[in-house]
Design a protein around this motif. Sequence first.
Motif, PDB file in Angstrom:
ATOM      1  N   VAL A   7       0.798  -1.220   0.000  1.00  0.00           N
ATOM      2  CA  VAL A   7       0.000   0.000   0.000  1.00  0.00           C
ATOM      3  C   VAL A   7       0.837   1.280   0.000  1.00  0.00           C
ATOM      4  N   GLY A   8       2.072   1.201  -0.453  1.00  0.00           N
ATOM      5  CA  GLY A   8       2.856   2.424  -0.629  1.00  0.00           C
ATOM      6  C   GLY A   8       2.395   3.140  -1.886  1.00  0.00           C
ATOM      7  N   PHE A   9       2.541   4.454  -1.908  1.00  0.00           N
ATOM      8  CA  PHE A   9       2.099   5.244  -3.060  1.00  0.00           C
ATOM      9  C   PHE A   9       3.245   5.801  -3.894  1.00  0.00           C
ATOM     10  N   ALA A  12       2.597   8.028  -7.242  1.00  0.00           N
ATOM     11  CA  ALA A  12       2.462   9.449  -6.946  1.00  0.00           C
ATOM     12  C   ALA A  12       3.838  10.063  -6.703  1.00  0.00           C
ATOM     13  N   THR A  13       4.141  11.115  -7.432  1.00  0.00           N
ATOM     14  CA  THR A  13       5.444  11.755  -7.262  1.00  0.00           C
ATOM     15  C   THR A  13       5.546  12.505  -5.941  1.00  0.00           C
ATOM     16  N   THR A  14       4.415  12.847  -5.334  1.00  0.00           N
ATOM     17  CA  THR A  14       4.425  13.591  -4.073  1.00  0.00           C
ATOM     18  C   THR A  14       4.409  12.688  -2.843  1.00  0.00           C
ATOM     19  N   ALA A  15       4.319  11.393  -3.035  1.00  0.00           N
ATOM     20  CA  ALA A  15       4.232  10.457  -1.903  1.00  0.00           C
ATOM     21  C   ALA A  15       5.600  10.228  -1.292  1.00  0.00           C
ATOM     22  N   ARG A  16       5.622  10.056   0.028  1.00  0.00           N
ATOM     23  CA  ARG A  16       6.888   9.757   0.697  1.00  0.00           C
ATOM     24  C   ARG A  16       7.202   8.273   0.541  1.00  0.00           C
ATOM     25  N   ARG A  17       8.441   7.939   0.724  1.00  0.00           N
ATOM     26  CA  ARG A  17       8.878   6.542   0.626  1.00  0.00           C
ATOM     27  C   ARG A  17       8.303   5.758   1.794  1.00  0.00           C
ATOM     28  N   THR A  18       7.766   4.580   1.511  1.00  0.00           N
ATOM     29  CA  THR A  18       7.181   3.734   2.548  1.00  0.00           C
ATOM     30  C   THR A  18       7.872   2.383   2.561  1.00  0.00           C
ATOM     31  N   GLY A  22       5.636  -5.039   5.811  1.00  0.00           N
ATOM     32  CA  GLY A  22       4.770  -4.617   6.903  1.00  0.00           C
ATOM     33  C   GLY A  22       3.915  -3.411   6.576  1.00  0.00           C
ATOM     34  N   HIS A  23       3.804  -3.067   5.318  1.00  0.00           N
ATOM     35  CA  HIS A  23       2.994  -1.927   4.887  1.00  0.00           C
ATOM     36  C   HIS A  23       2.095  -2.470   3.777  1.00  0.00           C
ATOM     37  N   SER A  24       1.065  -3.220   4.192  1.00  0.00           N
ATOM     38  CA  SER A  24       0.338  -3.991   3.194  1.00  0.00           C
ATOM     39  C   SER A  24      -1.091  -4.283   3.615  1.00  0.00           C
ATOM     40  N   ALA A  25      -1.832  -4.828   2.676  1.00  0.00           N
ATOM     41  CA  ALA A  25      -3.189  -5.293   2.935  1.00  0.00           C
ATOM     42  C   ALA A  25      -3.255  -6.764   2.536  1.00  0.00           C
TER      43      ALA A  25
END
Length: 91
Positions: A4-6, A10-16, A20-23
């Motif tokens: 679920v990282g963007f 998206a160029t404006t999204a921060r690095r995730t 452990g960042h998921s659905a």
Amino acid sequence: MFWVGFEDVATTARRTPTVGHSALRTVAWRDSDPVNDEYMRGEFDVLKAIIGDLRDRGVVASDDEALAYLERVLREWSADAEIHVTLRESR
């Protein structure tokens, strides 16, 4: 599992984090093969791309707001399936 990282949409999204960042969403199985897995992946990819676009256009103010929206829509679309969303903060 859906990441679920963007940052990939998206160029404006921060690095995730990629871990452990998921659905997680339950999948029906028939004859040892997932049923409708391609449909669910496509549905998720389109939703994520649209939210990424909204993030870049400033309609969604932050990554946290984008993630909350993504989670809400996934839960609505998954009313007949179990879904678990795990969000780990970037370090």
